[in-house]
Design an enzyme around this catalytic site. Structure first.
Site, PDB file in Angstrom:
ATOM      1  N   ASN A   1      47.485  21.499  14.387  1.00  0.00           N
ATOM      2  CA  ASN A   1      47.392  20.551  15.068  1.00  0.00           C
ATOM      3  C   ASN A   1      48.959  19.598  14.949  1.00  0.00           C
ATOM      4  O   ASN A   1      49.608  19.934  14.230  1.00  0.00           O
ATOM      5  CB  ASN A   1      46.436  19.823  15.138  1.00  0.00           C
ATOM      6  CG  ASN A   1      46.311  18.998  13.837  1.00  0.00           C
ATOM      7  OD1 ASN A   1      47.070  18.566  13.370  1.00  0.00           O
ATOM      8  ND2 ASN A   1      44.796  18.565  13.562  1.00  0.00           N
ATOM      9  N   ILE A   2      49.013  18.742  15.825  1.00  0.00           N
ATOM     10  CA  ILE A   2      50.272  17.843  16.020  1.00  0.00           C
ATOM     11  C   ILE A   2      50.409  17.189  14.684  1.00  0.00           C
ATOM     12  O   ILE A   2      51.515  17.175  14.327  1.00  0.00           O
ATOM     13  CB  ILE A   2      50.369  16.897  17.188  1.00  0.00           C
ATOM     14  CG1 ILE A   2      49.190  15.867  16.939  1.00  0.00           C
ATOM     15  CG2 ILE A   2      50.354  17.601  18.416  1.00  0.00           C
ATOM     16  CD1 ILE A   2      49.160  14.717  17.951  1.00  0.00           C
TER      17      ILE A   2
ATOM     18  N   CYS B   1      44.331  25.104  24.214  1.00  0.00           N
ATOM     19  CA  CYS B   1      44.297  24.461  22.647  1.00  0.00           C
ATOM     20  C   CYS B   1      43.184  23.457  23.056  1.00  0.00           C
ATOM     21  O   CYS B   1      42.166  23.781  23.300  1.00  0.00           O
ATOM     22  CB  CYS B   1      45.511  24.024  22.177  1.00  0.00           C
ATOM     23  SG  CYS B   1      46.394  23.052  23.387  1.00  0.00           S
TER      24      CYS B   1
ATOM     25  N   TRP C   1      48.230  20.858  26.208  1.00  0.00           N
ATOM     26  CA  TRP C   1      49.742  20.141  26.473  1.00  0.00           C
ATOM     27  C   TRP C   1      50.553  20.092  25.359  1.00  0.00           C
ATOM     28  O   TRP C   1      51.607  20.061  25.387  1.00  0.00           O
ATOM     29  CB  TRP C   1      49.686  18.836  27.131  1.00  0.00           C
ATOM     30  CG  TRP C   1      48.575  17.681  26.445  1.00  0.00           C
ATOM     31  CD1 TRP C   1      48.706  17.638  25.031  1.00  0.00           C
ATOM     32  CD2 TRP C   1      47.958  16.836  26.925  1.00  0.00           C
ATOM     33  NE1 TRP C   1      48.030  16.482  24.731  1.00  0.00           N
ATOM     34  CE2 TRP C   1      47.490  16.126  25.790  1.00  0.00           C
ATOM     35  CE3 TRP C   1      47.529  16.542  28.207  1.00  0.00           C
ATOM     36  CZ2 TRP C   1      46.513  15.153  26.030  1.00  0.00           C
ATOM     37  CZ3 TRP C   1      46.846  15.528  28.096  1.00  0.00           C
ATOM     38  CH2 TRP C   1      46.157  14.538  27.380  1.00  0.00           C
TER      39      TRP C   1
END
Lengths: 603, 770
Positions: free
Chosen positions: A313-314, A374, A378
């Site tokens: 993840n980010i 996901c 985005w």
């Protein structure tokens, strides 16, 4: 780039196409400094200061703050040391040391940048000497935190080309052969009522009515329903993108969503099983159930197959880049470079993203439709769809095509640029920030390395995009989604980055580009081939000179020019030859003798 | 990893392996399969119905044929067509499945049923009938043969023969002797070969342009070329009267008389008188020197040598001495690094080693050594160019690291050595004639593993790094460097076969005597140098050596014996770089200040006190200044030495790994474009020449356009499409060249880890071979 007389070491590579158009007013104000003011750019303040250069030590000079940039020029060092940093690049500004701090140069400012640099300035410890400079920087670097507009809205820059015209959704879908009998264009989101982070124009299965879409939207996180990104021109297999289904802990099902996915599958005759690529690691997908999300269960979606792609993840990506910065700036980790690089996991993440995209491309080119998502659809989803489209469709490997790809898959489908970059926002610890787009550009760079002739654009193009991702000089990457951009009238009030690029396209063109329309590019996503993008991440280091790729390009351009010169000469000779007037050759500027001599010196 | 379907250029690691049954051998007896033999080559043993393995995961594509062991090579002869081979560089000396015996690193035999495996060494028993033979090659290939359908006894015999013949007891048993004797001294056998001495070609071949430095005139020319007026050719070692491992002719300071030199020589290790390598146009000289054995004489002799070198300098400047033994890794370190690199590159299972790839490369230390050598050479370049002092390279025997460092320095300083002929002459001068022990370091006779070290490859890698950093500064390509590295393993060329010129002369004389070959005119047996590329490759294939981007020597470059040097004007730009100040020890030094930061807070405090404006070492300043300006490709070249800029030489180390191959990609695709353009320019050049010649001789000139380029322009200003066969391994092909398999649960790495780690399950009783 800085001119030859000036050290380019620390100058920013952001070019100023309109540096000649310096407004008269600013010239009058600053006759001595040659700051390349942009139209609309105005000086805020300046001050004598010491730049604590990590490579050259303490350098005395003058810093100028404008509403767009921080500009520093040294006094005495020759060649001068210049810093030219758009304020948008600044991530964090801090005061260092107090009025009573001891030690030389211990009182000053520390600036952390989004482009891998950190800058330190020292000032005299008397009379709050840094207050003015700190306040101006803080205000103009973080305009959003001060209810001020971005510089892009103040800019008066004019370009030959209007980059806002590059992307028209209708035209792009038309290029893909859409709508057709299986797929239709819907305006159900015209007022951003179906999904506020999607664009107004969407492509969906012909068989799905707008009412169906609304019912599916209920079951997809933030209403981001599966929509078409790309269709294969021959086998009609499609890439669909969306967010996770709202399955939750109880394992909720939604008949409309299930039916909708089956309609997608049926739209392409060859797809026995619709492949759903969930970009996340399996455990993360499971964990998302706790917050109402989840993934498509086997029972509910009988005609689909779910594959997890293990992309993190980010937050993981942000930490990874942070570690990378630690080993490249200011100094490159000397003794354990490769293992340090490995421990950042940056290249490993690149590998996972690339290999995920390869799997998507491989499925689609073999005729199987796929859905990619996901959590919100985005970040990782945008990476996967855009990269697989880049592999599948050679149009996206042209300069205009790539601009369309970014505009479509990233900007219009709501990659949260504003949150991920933190444009104009002082909150540098915001957990929403993450280098997802940079990672995508890095993946593209890896592909250009493996296929040096397949892309119309060069490395400079990619670096320029990343630089202006932060600069706030253009409206292109501002805000999170189209609905906000519409309300802010971005297209009307700001210039587009593509205007800058398309007005001077030669600069961004790869001379080795060979058009090859039918080819699917499969890069090798192996650690053996993935390299650190040194020309981006390590560009501030003075021990690096012009890069080999550029040298090769440069040399190739020279040879191209040479060829054209000879061709012209040959034509002239043939012309003069036909009437066989022997004296004619004496009139030509270069005699054949000279030409032959020149060629020999070349080889 | 090659699947049955046409290879789709996809990421193979993620595709499931194809499950297929074992292909049956052809039912009919194959047509007579005969090995292609070179003059002097004889078949020692052979076995039929052998399966050469192509893919690791399926036997579907395996080839059926005959395995032959000759006194030169292992040959596999087949009628089967190998699929998926995109392109294979063809050598006149070898077929596509052949392995020269000197290229064999290790021979492993396996019996599946008995769960046995054994590393074969010459004169050893093999107590089981092998079902499989795996050949590990020095050029990183791993080739695998299966004997499932072959006669068990004949299979065993072939394996033993390979073991025996790949480990010849004597230098003269190396195939080259037989071959050269047949080719050059037996009449009627002149196929494919060019006279070693003279060429039949009209235009001067690359080989003829390459001085071998075995004649005084070659040295004289080099003295003139570099303007080394205070240096002279010395011939006191004629007939190797002084030193057995020096060449017969070398260059010394004018101020030292032959008599002095004779006297000095006894105090030097190996009687090696200090050798002149090269002169800078500013007068400073590069000299290499062995250590002085006699401690008593050390100081005196040192002073005399230095004084003589000083006297040969126009400014009488000081001499800087660099002790290579102290500044660089040992040859054993380098060998260890190489073994580890091989392990990581081709032996470790591909997918499993992905995650730790970078650290395994780091752990090998190969790149660290590459960087270390480049850095040391660059430091000495600064001495010669920046400080204008003469430099002495000192090494115990002056036969290993000094070869590497002195050539690297010259490549950086002198553009002449970046041309093909110049580079070849450099290798001749600093390696072959200076007595680099190719025989021992390559371990051609497999006598002593302790002596084996890939120093020459390390040098090629260093040059490759420069080539990558300055792609237009070299006349040759990385293919040239790779092919040159591969030629080490062909026992046919004088270049890589001997420890020193004296050894060559002696063995050639003996061989001639023992075979009572009449050479006529008392000409000794002469091996061709590797520079006679027409021995190996066609004209067309040799074109792959030529770099289309090369900025050739402009007339002003090497002129009047002076090499144009790169002069700097501004001196006032200072630059501090951390972690690089202590350069004497190469890159092993730790950054002295600017500690790694763990937290931002800590950094803020630490850095402010640490930023200082004291300049680093003068050489660092020199480098920084040089880097701040555009490079003159015909002048000095300095390497970028940041660890992030030292790369793994993928073409050399990874060309056989199928998983790494990029189809229709890799640097070669750009190379193709550049070649086509260069070819177009040549074509235009020729047409313009014809115009120039209008009215005179042009009428009779043939149109045929002799191209330097491998890839040709099909038409003027018409873009030629990229050939389908291009891959990142071009011009090599991984198909069938890297076939590893884990046998019986024992990782293959065990076999090659250290040479003697794996202990044979068999007794080591020796058995003489018939």
């Amino acid at each position: 780039m800085a001119s030859a007389s000036v050290s380019a070491l620390n100058s920013n590579s952001l070019e100023n196409s309109s540096s000649k158009n310096v407004s008269r007013e600013s010239l009058r104000m600053e006759p001595l400094t040659n700051i390349p003011y942009l139209p609309g750019e105005e000086k805020v303040t300046d001050k004598e200061i010491i730049y604590m250069c990590p490579f050259n030590g303490a350098v005395k000079g003058k810093v100028t703050i404008t509403n767009y940039r921080l500009y520093f020029k040294s006094f005495e060092v020759d060649p001068s040391i210049i810093l030219d940093v758009p304020l948008g690049v600044l991530s964090r500004i801090e005061k260092m040391g107090g009025a009573s701090s001891r030690g030389e140069n211990s009182y000053g400012l520390e600036i952390t940048c989004k482009d891998m640099r950190s800058l330190r300035f020292a000032l005299k410890q008397e009379g709050h000497s840094r207050r003015d400079i700190f306040d101006s920087l803080f205000k103009f670097a973080f305009p959003q935190s001060h209810n001020m507009p971005f510089f892009a809205f103040l800019s008066q820059e004019k370009f030959l080309e209007n980059g806002w015209n590059v992307y028209s959704p209708i035209n792009e879908y038309k290029r893909q052969g859409l709508p057709n009998e299986k797929w239709r264009i819907t305006f159900v989101n015209e007022k951003y009522e179906l999904c506020d982070t999607y664009p107004t124009i969407l492509v969906v299965p012909f068989k799905a009515s707008d009412e169906d879409l609304r019912r599916v939207a209920v079951f997809r996180s933030r209403g981001r329903i599966p929509i078409l990104s790309w269709i294969h021109p021959e086998n009609q297999a499609v890439i669909m993108r969306c967010s996770q289904p709202l399955v939750g802990m109880s394992g909720k099902r939604n008949k409309d969503d299930e039916k909708y996915l089956d309609v997608i599958r049926e739209a392409n005759g060859q797809t026995a099983k619709l492949i759903i690529y969930d970009a996340r690691p399996n455990v993360n997908a499971v964990a998302n159930k706790a917050t109402g999300g989840g993934y498509e269960g086997e029972d509910a979606y009988q005609n689909a197959e779910l594959i997890f792609l293990d992309i993190h993840n980010i937050h993981v990506m942000r930490e990874s880049l942070k570690k990378l910065k630690d080993i490249v700036y200011p100094n490159v980790e000397e003794s354990h470079w490769l293992s340090s690089l490995e421990s950042t996991h940056w290249l490993e993440h690149i590998k996972l993203v690339l290999s995920g995209a390869i799997q998507v491309a491989d499925k689609v080119s073999s005729g199987n439709s796929v859905v990619v998502h996901c959590s919100d659809g985005w970040d990782r989803t945008a990476q996967l769809t855009s990269l697989s489209m880049l592999m599948l469709d050679s149009y996206f490997r042209t300069i205009y095509g790539f601009e369309v790809l970014v505009q479509k898959e990233w900007i219009s489908f709501g990659h949260k640029f504003s949150s991920r970059i933190g444009h104009g926002d002082k909150n540098h610890t915001d957990a929403d920030r993450s280098p997802i787009f940079l990672q995508f550009i890095d993946c593209v760079w890896q592909m250009t390395k493996q296929f040096p002739t397949a892309f119309e654009f060069n490395e400079h193009f990619l670096i320029t995009i990343v630089d202006h991702l932060y600069s706030c000089r253009f409206g292109t990457f501002l805000f999170n989604c189209e609905s906000v951009r519409d309300s802010q009238e971005v297209k009307l009030k700001t210039p587009s980055l593509w205007s800058l690029i398309n007005s001077n396209i030669e600069k961004y063109t790869n001379p080795f580009y060979t058009k090859d329309s039918s080819r699917v590019l499969y890069p090798v996503a192996s650690m053996r081939h993935l390299d650190l993008w040194v020309n981006y991440y390590i560009r501030w280091n003075p021990r690096i000179r012009q890069q080999p790729q550029n040298l090769v390009e440069q040399r190739y351009m020279e040879l191209l020019a040479l060829r054209d010169q000879y061709l012209k000469k040959l034509e002239e000779l043939q012309l003069s030859d036909s009437p066989r007037i022997s004296n004619n050759s004496a009139n030509s500027p270069v005699s054949p003798n000279q030409i032959v001599h020149q060629i020999q010196t070349q080889f | 990893m090659f699947s049955v379907k046409p290879p789709k250029p996809t990421f193979r690691c993620y595709l499931p392996p194809q499950q297929t049954g074992i292909k049956k051998p052809p039912l009919t007896t194959p047509k007579k399969l005969e090995a292609k033999l070179l003059p002097g080559e004889i078949v020692v043993n052979e076995v039929n119905f052998v399966r050469k393995c192509i893919a690791s995961d399926t036997s579907q594509q395996d080839l059926w044929g005959k395995l032959v062991c000759t006194n030169f090579k292992i040959s596999f002869i087949t009628d089967d067509v190998m699929h998926h081979v995109k392109f294979q560089y063809k050598s006149f000396l070898l077929g596509e499945h052949d392995i020269p015996l000197t290229c064999i690193e290790q021979i492993v035999t396996v019996n599946d049923a008995k769960r046995k495996q054994k590393v074969l060494i010459s004169n050893q028993k093999l107590k089981f009938n092998p079902t499989e033979l795996i050949i590990y090659c020095k050029d990183f290939r791993i080739v695998r043969f299966r004997f499932d359908e072959a006669g068990p006894e004949s299979a065993k015999k072939v394996c033993l023969a390979i073991a025996h013949y790949s480990q010849p007891a004597d230098l003269q048993l190396l195939f080259g002797f037989e071959y050269v004797a047949r080719v050059y001294y037996n009449s009627g056998n002149k196929v494919n070969c060019v006279d070693p001495g003279g060429g039949g070609l009209e235009k001067k071949s690359l080989c003829e342009q390459t001085p071998l430095f075995d004649k005084p005139s070659d040295w004289d020319r080099e003295i003139k070329r570099t303007g080394a007026s205070e240096w002279r050719v010395c011939s006191i070692n004629e007939g190797y009267k002084i030193s057995p491992n020096l060449s017969e002719y070398f260059v010394v300071p004018v101020s030292l008389a032959d008599q002095d030199l004779r006297q000095f020589s006894q105090f030097f290790t190996g009687f090696r008188i200090p050798l002149w390598c090269w002169n800078h146009s500013n007068g400073s000289a590069l000299v290499r020197m062995a250590s002085i054995k006699d401690v008593m004489q050390q100081r005196k002799l040192d002073q005399r040598v230095c004084a003589a070198i000083t006297r040969s300098h126009p400014n009488r400047s000081d001499v800087y001495k660099s002790d290579l033994d102290k500044s660089l890794p040992s040859i054993q370190d380098i060998q260890t690094a190489f073994t580890k690199l091989r392990q990581a590159s081709v032996i470790d299972p591909f997918e499993e080693s992905e995650e730790r790839w970078l650290s395994s490369i780091e752990n090998s230390r190969w790149l660290e050594y590459v960087r270390c050598c480049l850095k040391h050479a660059a430091e000495l370049v600064y001495m010669l160019e920046g400080k204008r002092v003469s430099v002495i390279l000192q090494e115990e025997e002056d036969r290993d690291l000094s070869c590497l460092i002195s050539s690297l320095i010259q490549v950086m300083l002198d553009p002449h050595f970046r041309s093909i002929a110049g580079f070849q002459s450099l290798l001749q001068k600093e390696w072959v004639m200076a007595g680099y022990r190719f025989l021992d370091r390559c371990n051609h006779l497999k006598k002593s593993d302790k002596e084996e070290s890939p120093l020459f490859l390390l040098f090629l890698d260093c040059v490759w790094q420069l080539l990558v950093q300055y792609p237009a500064a070299f006349e040759f390509t990385e293919t040239f460097l790779t092919v040159l590295g591969d030629s080490l393993w062909l026992s046919i060329f004088s270049t890589f076969l001997f420890n020193c010129p004296q050894q060559q002369d002696e063995h050639c004389r003996e061989f001639v005597k023992s075979r009572s070959i009449s050479c006529g005119d008392e000409k000794p047996l002469r091996f061709p140098p590797v520079w006679d590329w027409s021995q190996q490759f066609s004209e067309k294939d040799q074109a792959l050596f030529n770099n289309p981007l090369y900025v050739g020597k402009s007339a002003s470059c090497v002129q009047n014996g002076a090499v144009k040097s790169f002069k700097r004007t501004k001196k006032n730009y200072s630059c501090t770089l951390r972690g690089t100040s202590s350069l004497k020890n190469g890159l092993l030094s730790e950054p002295e200040f600017m500690p790694r930061r763990n937290s931002l807070v800590l950094r803020l405090k630490a850095d402010f006190s640490h930023v200082r404006d004291a300049p680093d070492s003068p050489s660092e300043q020199f480098f920084c200044e040089w880097f701040s300006k555009p490079a003159d490709l015909q002048g000095l070249l300095l390497p970028q030495l940041l660890p992030s800029h030292i790369k793994l030489w993928k073409l050399y180390f990874l060309r056989w790994v199928p998983e790494v191959q990029i189809n229709m990609g890799g640097p070669v695709t750009a190379f193709h474009k550049m070649s086509v353009l260069a070819d177009e320019i040549e074509m235009l050049q020729q047409r313009l020449r014809q115009y120039k010649g209008v009215g005179s001789l042009s009428a009779g000139t043939p149109e045929a356009h002799q191209s330097r380029m491998f890839f040709r322009a099909s038409n003027l200003s018409d873009s030629s499409p990229m050939p389908e066969y291009l891959t990142s391994s071009f011009p090599f092909s991984p198909v069938g060249n890297l076939c590893k398999r884990s046998i019986l649960g024992t990782p293959l790495s065990k076999f090659l880890g250290g040479t003697k780690i794996w202990i044979s399950t068999e007794t080591l009783a020796s058995e003489a071979m018939a």
